[in-house]
Scaffold this motif. Structure first.
Motif, PDB file in Angstrom:
ATOM      1  N   GLU A  82       0.833  -1.202   0.000  1.00 15.18           N
ATOM      2  CA  GLU A  82       0.000   0.000   0.000  1.00 15.18           C
ATOM      3  C   GLU A  82       0.868   1.253   0.000  1.00 15.18           C
ATOM      4  OE1 GLU A  82      -3.534   2.354   2.463  1.00 15.18           O
ATOM      5  OE2 GLU A  82      -2.779   0.442   3.224  1.00 15.18           O
ATOM      6  N   LEU A  83       1.944   1.229   0.774  1.00 17.19           N
ATOM      7  CA  LEU A  83       2.831   2.388   0.810  1.00 17.19           C
ATOM      8  C   LEU A  83       3.452   2.629  -0.558  1.00 17.19           C
ATOM      9  CD1 LEU A  83       4.141   4.569   2.590  1.00 17.19           C
ATOM     10  CD2 LEU A  83       5.996   2.951   3.061  1.00 17.19           C
ATOM     11  N   PHE A  84       3.827   1.582  -1.243  1.00 16.89           N
ATOM     12  CA  PHE A  84       4.405   1.731  -2.581  1.00 16.89           C
ATOM     13  C   PHE A  84       3.380   2.293  -3.551  1.00 16.89           C
ATOM     14  CE2 PHE A  84       5.918   0.373  -6.749  1.00 16.89           C
ATOM     15  CZ  PHE A  84       7.256   0.735  -6.684  1.00 16.89           C
ATOM     16  N   ALA A  85       2.130   1.825  -3.434  1.00 20.49           N
ATOM     17  CA  ALA A  85       1.071   2.340  -4.307  1.00 20.49           C
ATOM     18  C   ALA A  85       0.815   3.817  -4.038  1.00 20.49           C
ATOM     19  CB  ALA A  85      -0.210   1.528  -4.111  1.00 20.49           C
ATOM     20  N   ILE A  86       0.839   4.208  -2.769  1.00 16.13           N
ATOM     21  CA  ILE A  86       0.647   5.607  -2.403  1.00 16.13           C
ATOM     22  C   ILE A  86       1.755   6.480  -2.988  1.00 16.13           C
ATOM     23  CG2 ILE A  86       0.740   7.217  -0.460  1.00 16.13           C
ATOM     24  CD1 ILE A  86      -0.710   5.057   1.194  1.00 16.13           C
ATOM     25  N   ALA A  87       2.960   5.961  -2.981  1.00 15.79           N
ATOM     26  CA  ALA A  87       4.112   6.731  -3.465  1.00 15.79           C
ATOM     27  C   ALA A  87       4.035   7.024  -4.954  1.00 15.79           C
ATOM     28  CB  ALA A  87       5.408   5.982  -3.150  1.00 15.79           C
ATOM     29  N   GLN A  88       3.338   6.185  -5.703  1.00 15.64           N
ATOM     30  CA  GLN A  88       3.172   6.361  -7.150  1.00 15.64           C
ATOM     31  C   GLN A  88       4.525   6.428  -7.865  1.00 15.64           C
ATOM     32  OE1 GLN A  88       0.604   9.874  -7.387  1.00 15.64           O
ATOM     33  NE2 GLN A  88      -1.217   8.583  -7.400  1.00 15.64           N
ATOM     34  N   VAL A  89       5.353   5.446  -7.589  1.00 20.75           N
ATOM     35  CA  VAL A  89       6.664   5.357  -8.224  1.00 20.75           C
ATOM     36  C   VAL A  89       6.483   5.042  -9.705  1.00 20.75           C
ATOM     37  CG1 VAL A  89       8.903   4.196  -8.189  1.00 20.75           C
ATOM     38  CG2 VAL A  89       7.645   4.558  -6.044  1.00 20.75           C
ATOM     39  N   GLY A  90       7.127   5.852 -10.554  1.00 14.02           N
ATOM     40  CA  GLY A  90       6.981   5.709 -11.992  1.00 14.02           C
ATOM     41  C   GLY A  90       8.014   4.791 -12.612  1.00 14.02           C
ATOM     42  N   PRO A  91       7.868   4.500 -13.904  1.00 16.84           N
ATOM     43  CA  PRO A  91       8.739   3.526 -14.563  1.00 16.84           C
ATOM     44  C   PRO A  91      10.192   3.958 -14.690  1.00 16.84           C
ATOM     45  CG  PRO A  91       7.293   4.620 -16.150  1.00 16.84           C
ATOM     46  CD  PRO A  91       6.807   5.009 -14.796  1.00 16.84           C
ATOM     47  N   HIS A  92      10.455   5.256 -14.646  1.00 16.26           N
ATOM     48  CA  HIS A  92      11.829   5.735 -14.801  1.00 16.26           C
ATOM     49  C   HIS A  92      12.468   6.119 -13.465  1.00 16.26           C
ATOM     50  CE1 HIS A  92      11.297   5.678 -19.087  1.00 16.26           C
ATOM     51  NE2 HIS A  92      10.298   6.540 -19.031  1.00 16.26           N
ATOM     52  N   ASP A  93      11.779   5.837 -12.367  1.00 11.88           N
ATOM     53  CA  ASP A  93      12.254   6.275 -11.062  1.00 11.88           C
ATOM     54  C   ASP A  93      13.218   5.261 -10.437  1.00 11.88           C
ATOM     55  OD1 ASP A  93      10.555   8.410 -11.412  1.00 11.88           O
ATOM     56  OD2 ASP A  93       8.929   7.522 -10.219  1.00 11.88           O
ATOM     57  N   VAL A  94      14.026   5.746  -9.513  1.00 10.41           N
ATOM     58  CA  VAL A  94      14.930   4.892  -8.751  1.00 10.41           C
ATOM     59  C   VAL A  94      14.580   5.052  -7.276  1.00 10.41           C
ATOM     60  CG1 VAL A  94      16.725   6.692  -8.598  1.00 10.41           C
ATOM     61  CG2 VAL A  94      17.353   4.297  -8.302  1.00 10.41           C
ATOM     62  N   VAL A  95      14.714   3.969  -6.520  1.00  8.34           N
ATOM     63  CA  VAL A  95      14.350   3.960  -5.106  1.00  8.34           C
ATOM     64  C   VAL A  95      15.604   3.779  -4.255  1.00  8.34           C
ATOM     65  CG1 VAL A  95      13.049   2.753  -3.312  1.00  8.34           C
ATOM     66  CG2 VAL A  95      12.055   3.047  -5.598  1.00  8.34           C
ATOM     67  N   VAL A  96      15.805   4.696  -3.315  1.00  6.94           N
ATOM     68  CA  VAL A  96      16.939   4.630  -2.393  1.00  6.94           C
ATOM     69  C   VAL A  96      16.384   4.395  -0.995  1.00  6.94           C
ATOM     70  CG1 VAL A  96      19.041   5.762  -1.599  1.00  6.94           C
ATOM     71  CG2 VAL A  96      18.115   6.321  -3.851  1.00  6.94           C
ATOM     72  N   ILE A  97      16.801   3.315  -0.355  1.00  8.90           N
ATOM     73  CA  ILE A  97      16.260   2.934   0.943  1.00  8.90           C
ATOM     74  C   ILE A  97      17.380   2.851   1.970  1.00  8.90           C
ATOM     75  CG2 ILE A  97      14.962   1.206   2.228  1.00  8.90           C
ATOM     76  CD1 ILE A  97      13.740   0.284  -0.396  1.00  8.90           C
ATOM     77  N   ALA A  98      17.179   3.525   3.097  1.00 16.78           N
ATOM     78  CA  ALA A  98      18.145   3.455   4.194  1.00 16.78           C
ATOM     79  C   ALA A  98      17.542   2.669   5.345  1.00 16.78           C
ATOM     80  CB  ALA A  98      18.534   4.854   4.659  1.00 16.78           C
ATOM     81  N   SER A  99      18.293   1.729   5.857  1.00 21.99           N
ATOM     82  CA  SER A  99      17.889   0.962   7.039  1.00 21.99           C
ATOM     83  C   SER A  99      19.144   0.410   7.679  1.00 21.99           C
ATOM     84  CB  SER A  99      16.943  -0.183   6.666  1.00 21.99           C
ATOM     85  OG  SER A  99      16.722  -1.027   7.775  1.00 21.99           O
TER      86      SER A  99
END
Length: 252
Positions: free
Chosen positions: A106-123
């Protein structure tokens, strides 16, 4: 020398040694793959999405929407599930939410990440369910994932996602934030761990990535799409013009 002064010195040395190591890694090209992914995304009209939970949210704030930072960026936060999603506000309390893999889609759907986007995750731990789940959602969507995590810590704890994977297992590129197991870098007395370093090293890594992307743009003869401080003359006008160009809103 007082105990306090000694502790400050020891902590400063622990921070300095890690920042020096990251600087050398940058000089040796260790960040180039991540920088290339971010640069390519922006050049293709995409956006850099930054996500972190707990203290790692500070990393996302270093990447997205700050003075001297890249304009084609967006921050993702667990609170988005309550602000624009279906989650009751009461569920935001405590650490259970970041450990819950069921909220990631659901969080990913809310973010509306597009086909040309890159995701950077810190944990720092790299094992919480929401973090790994969000990374898996990005991969299913065809988006490259960059991870910033403590390799020392993540390999000593059990994954909390049903897949049994850690963030580093899902990511296309993994950057070690060099934080030790448990994050605390020194001890006071015999056995009191203190002095967490992951927020400091993660912020430094965020700036290295921003600098690298900016250099790529400048070396290609382009203007780097960077925010000016809104607290200097002309800052708002500069920022709004580039936000409109890239279709970005700091408040989206």
């Amino acid at each position: 020398m007082t105990v306090f002064t000694s502790a400050v010195h020891d902590f400063s040395e622990a921070v300095r040694s890690r920042l020096s190591s990251l600087e050398q890694q940058a000089a040796d090209g260790a960040f180039d793959a991540a920088i290339d992914l971010m640069t390519t995304a922006i050049r293709n009209g995409g956006v850099v999405y930054a996500f972190g939970t707990g203290h790692s949210e500070a990393f996302a704030m270093e990447i997205a929407g700050r003075a001297g930072g890249l304009i084609p960026t967006k921050k993702v936060a667990l609170r988005d599930l309550a602000i624009v999603g279906s989650l009751p506000i009461a569920e935001l309390k405590g650490a259970n939410l970041e450990r819950n893999p069921d909220v990631a889609d659901e969080l990913f759907a809310i973010a509306q990440v597009g086909p040309h986007d890159v995701v950077v995750i810190a944990s720092n731990s790299g094992v919480n369910g929401s973090i790994v789940g969000f990374a898996l959602a990005a991969k299913r969507n065809g988006n490259p994932v960059i991870a910033v995590t403590s390799l020392d810590h993540t390999m000593q704890v059990q994954p909390k996602h049903p897949s049994g994977q850690r963030l580093r297992d899902v990511a296309d590129v993994t950057i070690d934030n060099l934080a030790p197991y448990g994050d605390a870098a020194i001890t006071i007395g015999a056995d009191v761990p203190v002095g967490a370093v992951s927020s400091i090293t993660a912020a430094y890594i965020a700036q290295i990535l921003t600098l690298g992307v900016s250099e790529r743009f400048v070396s290609g003869g382009d203007t780097a799409p960077l925010y000016l401080s809104a607290n200097i003359p002309g800052g708002d006008e500069h920022n709004v013009a580039l936000e409109e160009q890239y279709g970005i809103s700091r408040f989206a």
